[in-house]
Design a protein around this motif. Structure first.
Motif, short mmCIF file in Angstrom:
data_model
loop_
_atom_site.label_atom_id
_atom_site.label_comp_id
_atom_site.label_asym_id
_atom_site.label_seq_id
_atom_site.Cartn_x
_atom_site.Cartn_y
_atom_site.Cartn_z
N UNK A 78 -15.90 -8.80 0.06
CA UNK A 78 -15.92 -9.10 -1.37
C UNK A 78 -17.36 -9.11 -1.84
N UNK A 79 -17.55 -8.72 -3.09
CA UNK A 79 -18.87 -8.80 -3.70
C UNK A 79 -18.71 -9.56 -5.00
N UNK A 80 -19.51 -10.58 -5.20
CA UNK A 80 -19.45 -11.39 -6.42
C UNK A 80 -18.04 -11.89 -6.70
N UNK A 81 -17.34 -12.24 -5.63
CA UNK A 81 -16.00 -12.80 -5.83
C UNK A 81 -14.91 -11.79 -6.12
N UNK A 82 -15.24 -10.50 -5.98
CA UNK A 82 -14.22 -9.48 -6.17
C UNK A 82 -14.02 -8.70 -4.88
N UNK A 83 -12.75 -8.50 -4.51
CA UNK A 83 -12.48 -7.76 -3.28
C UNK A 83 -12.84 -6.30 -3.46
N UNK A 84 -13.46 -5.70 -2.43
CA UNK A 84 -13.73 -4.27 -2.47
C UNK A 84 -12.41 -3.54 -2.31
N UNK A 85 -12.30 -2.39 -2.95
CA UNK A 85 -11.01 -1.69 -2.87
C UNK A 85 -10.70 -1.27 -1.44
N UNK A 86 -11.74 -1.05 -0.64
CA UNK A 86 -11.47 -0.67 0.75
C UNK A 86 -10.80 -1.80 1.53
N UNK A 87 -11.00 -3.05 1.10
CA UNK A 87 -10.35 -4.18 1.77
C UNK A 87 -8.83 -4.05 1.66
N UNK A 88 -8.37 -3.67 0.47
CA UNK A 88 -6.93 -3.52 0.27
C UNK A 88 -6.40 -2.33 1.07
N UNK A 89 -7.22 -1.27 1.14
CA UNK A 89 -6.81 -0.12 1.96
C UNK A 89 -6.69 -0.52 3.43
N UNK A 90 -7.63 -1.36 3.89
CA UNK A 90 -7.59 -1.82 5.28
C UNK A 90 -6.35 -2.65 5.55
N UNK A 91 -5.97 -3.46 4.56
CA UNK A 91 -4.77 -4.29 4.74
C UNK A 91 -3.54 -3.41 4.89
N UNK A 92 -3.49 -2.32 4.12
CA UNK A 92 -2.37 -1.40 4.26
C UNK A 92 -2.32 -0.80 5.65
N UNK A 93 -3.47 -0.33 6.12
CA UNK A 93 -3.54 0.27 7.47
C UNK A 93 -3.26 -0.79 8.53
N UNK A 94 -3.83 -1.97 8.35
CA UNK A 94 -3.67 -3.05 9.32
C UNK A 94 -2.23 -3.52 9.43
N UNK A 95 -1.55 -3.59 8.28
CA UNK A 95 -0.14 -4.02 8.25
C UNK A 95 0.72 -3.09 9.11
N UNK A 96 0.47 -1.80 8.95
CA UNK A 96 1.24 -0.79 9.70
C UNK A 96 1.01 -0.96 11.20
N UNK A 97 -0.25 -1.18 11.59
CA UNK A 97 -0.57 -1.34 13.02
C UNK A 97 0.05 -2.64 13.55
N UNK A 98 -0.04 -3.71 12.76
CA UNK A 98 0.48 -5.00 13.20
C UNK A 98 2.00 -4.93 13.39
N UNK A 99 2.68 -4.28 12.47
CA UNK A 99 4.13 -4.14 12.59
C UNK A 99 4.51 -3.34 13.83
N UNK A 100 3.74 -2.31 14.07
CA UNK A 100 3.99 -1.44 15.22
C UNK A 100 3.85 -2.24 16.52
N UNK A 101 2.88 -3.19 16.54
CA UNK A 101 2.64 -3.99 17.73
C UNK A 101 3.51 -5.25 17.75
N UNK A 102 4.16 -5.54 16.63
CA UNK A 102 4.91 -6.79 16.52
C UNK A 102 3.98 -8.00 16.53
#
Lengths: 403, 263
Positions: A78-102
């Motif tokens: 985050x910069x100045x209290x705002x999340x960078x858009x790449x953070x949300x992209x990472x959450x999307x990618x991370x969610x998929x990996x986490x689900x795959x691993x359970x």
């Protein structure tokens, strides 16, 4: 793993005390004393000027321990209290990996009064949010961020840790990987889980995009990667999702930081943010001089695009280096890249070839850029671009345009 | 003051198409490729040498690489480095970024009393930008990356660090490691004389035995990451060629831009 004070070297200067983000080291009778809550984050070792502290982290963990590392962690930039858009992209990618691993997906959020961001992280897929909130964390500074994240890794033992490939992520992730002695892959454009092993397959372009390489970290944890902005899809937020917030108490002393940010100068000209822009309009030698760049800027403004430049343009001083796309500039991956008057030498192409769509406007139909363009427009940019601006504006008036 | 510049010899990007990879390790076979000094490292070298000219600092260029990486060091000497050291050993082969850092850190410790380490922001072959920060961590010194302006004042440096939405001024006590971006200076072009003098200088070669590092930190065994697959992505091909009157072209482009998903 352990920490040792070399008493002969210790002068009792208290630099380690100032440096510890967790208040877990004290100086008693002129000698440092480590308390029980030590996270082995290494901040004291960095702070010590007398080589009096040794933090021991064996490089090669035994494979038997690897199973203890679980969960996918994402650094919530985050910069100045705002999340960078790449953070949300990472959450999307991370969610998929986490689900795959359970396994769980966690976001690690550092900043000053940023607690309000946690629900948004959960809405975008995080199960847990680890929050370190402290005035000293308001600005990104390598040492304080690296210390807190090392402690997070030591305590919560994630299997995978992802960062955005931003100037912050590319500064922080290697520092951290080196401290905990694990593998790091830069600028990934694809992340998958290997079916047989459950390992993270990290794919990245190398050699300027001429080659793709898949890399894995088999025997060290966490498996760390930075991910190029704009590549992963942002998930649709679900405000009904439930998650948990876990505070990480820190007690940072700004005096303990050696490389200190003393001033921040914001460039309010968003047109320079070419790495995160969805559309980039770029100009090359065909512009002939600095003044003519107005043609490019007017199209960029109409489209809400960032402005790129080829190397000759930057070397001639028509545009600042921060706009340069290519080998010695920035690598961009926008949805649309519009190259105007750029011949497309390989040094330029490696910085933009991964764009979803390339439009090239050039008088020379044989220019290399025309050979890789989805739309190769043969024409004079000084005629075509102003016409295009006019056309876009008139359509916008008629309400046809969403852009 | 002693400045170490870490440099890398890289293949000339224009010749990329010709390269091959080892089918077993997935590592790139570099033999036969024209090699140059990594362009970003030229800026680091220039920065070091320009401070040397003002303050009388000592500049040492260091690289890890195969024996032919000597050529890149000769360029550094011709730009004004006082000394160049080549780290070359079969045991270093197959190093990933972290193993590279162990080797470089070993050399910097051996050199001793280093105040400032300079690196280019990244090498143009790997593009990782990881060696700088990893090396700083290994040496337990602070790092400042993406620096476009560097001022040395006694035991302190003040830098301008380029970030996405502007820049930061970062101040730090030495020793420290700084990685530089292109805009920081204009590298000098070595003269014929400086080049021929550089070619006469001896470049010591240090191997694994010369460095005080555990063997399992070096080369392939010391590398946590492994390349498992390498392939050439399908190259882009030309789509539609549009010709005609500018106003017609503008109409067609407006369609494309306003409905990008349909294309």
């Amino acid at each position: 793993m352990g920490i040792k004070i070399i008493l002969d070297n210790c002068t009792g200067c208290k630099k380690c005390m100032t440096g510890c983000p967790f208040g877990e080291i004290e100086v008693i009778e002129k000698k440092a004393l480590v308390k029980e809550g030590c996270t082995l984050c290494g901040a004291c070792q960095e702070a010590c000027e007398f080589e009096a502290i040794e933090v021991d982290r064996p490089a090669l963990q035994s494979t038997a321990d690897l199973g203890k590392y679980r969960g996918v962690f994402v650094f919530a930039e985050q910069h100045d209290g705002e999340l960078r858009s790449c953070t949300l992209e990472l959450l999307g990618a991370g969610r998929r990996l986490a689900d795959r691993l359970g396994q769980e997906l966690a976001a690690v959020l550092l900043g000053d009064e940023v607690e309000g961001l946690w629900q948004n992280l959960v809405a975008h897929g995080a199960d847990k949010v680890y929050l370190a909130d402290h005035p000293t964390l308001g600005l990104y500074q390598t040492e304080s961020y690296a210390a807190v994240l090392t402690a997070v890794i030591s305590k919560y033992m994630p299997s995978i840790f992802l960062f955005g490939a931003t100037t912050t992520g590319r500064d922080l992730a290697p520092r951290l990987a080196s401290r905990v002695n694990t593998g790091l892959t830069a600028d990934c454009t694809s992340l998958e889980i290997e079916a047989e092993t459950g390992l993270l397959l990290q794919t990245r372009p190398a050699w300027g995009g001429n080659i793709m390489a898949t890399i894995k970290t088999a025997n060290d944890r966490p498996q760390m990667a930075t991910v190029r902005p704009n590549v992963m899809k942002k998930p649709t937020p679900d405000t009904g999702r439930e998650g948990e917030i876990i505070p990480i108490p820190v007690s940072l002393d700004p005096k303990g930081i050696k490389a200190r940010v003393v001033e921040v100068i914001k460039n309010h000209d968003w047109s320079v943010q070419i790495e995160e822009a969805e559309i980039v309009v770029a100009g090359g030698r065909g512009l002939q001089n600095a003044e003519n760049f107005e043609v490019i800027e007017s199209l960029a403004k109409t489209l809400g695009a960032a402005v790129g430049a080829s190397r000759p343009v930057v070397d001639s001083g028509w545009k600042a280096h921060s706009h340069q796309v290519g080998q010695t500039g920035k690598t961009v991956q926008p949805k649309i890249y519009i190259a105007c008057g750029i011949s497309g030498a390989v040094q330029h192409r490696v910085g933009m070839e991964s764009a979803d769509m390339i439009i090239a406007i050039n008088k020379d139909p044989d220019a290399p850029i025309m050979q890789i363009a989805d739309y190769a427009v043969v024409g004079d940019l000084f005629q075509v671009v102003p016409e295009l601006v006019k056309e876009l504006k008139s359509r916008r008036k008629k309400g046809e345009s969403a852009i | 003051m002693r400045i170490v510049v870490c440099i890398k010899q890289v293949p000339d990007i224009a010749e990329m198409e010709k390269m091959e990879t080892d089918p077993e390790t997935g590592n790139i076979i570099r033999e036969g490729l024209p090699a140059i000094l990594n362009p970003f490292d030229e800026y680091a070298m220039e920065e070091a040498v320009s401070w040397k000219e003002r303050n009388g600092d000592e500049v040492i260029a260091v690289t890890m690489g195969p024996p032919q990486a000597e050529d890149a060091l000769i360029k550094c000497l011709s730009m004004g480095a006082d000394q160049a050291i080549l780290l070359s050993d079969r045991q270093f082969a197959g190093s990933d970024t972290i193993a590279t850092t162990w080797t470089l850190a070993g050399a910097i410790r051996k050199i001793g009393d280093v105040d400032l380490v300079l690196c280019g922001q990244q090498a143009i072959d790997g593009d990782t930008a990881q060696v700088g920060p990893m090396l700083a961590e290994n040496l337990h010194i602070p790092q400042i990356t993406y620096v476009s302006r560097l001022v040395l004042e006694g035991k302190y440096i003040t830098t301008t660090r380029e970030v996405e939405d502007g820049y930061e001024v970062v101040r730090c006590k030495l020793p420290a490691l700084v990685t530089v971006v292109k805009g920081i200076n204009i590298p000098r072009v070595p003269t014929y004389n400086s080049l021929s003098e550089a070619m006469d200088k001896e470049i010591p070669v240090w191997g694994a035995e010369d460095l005080d590092i555990e063997k399992d930190r070096l080369g392939l065994p010391g590398s946590p990451t492994a390349v498992t697959r390498v392939w050439t992505p399908e190259s882009r091909s030309q789509g539609q060629v549009l010709r005609g009157e500018p106003s017609e072209l503008a109409k067609q482009l407006a369609e494309v831009l306003l409905n990008p998903l349909q294309n």
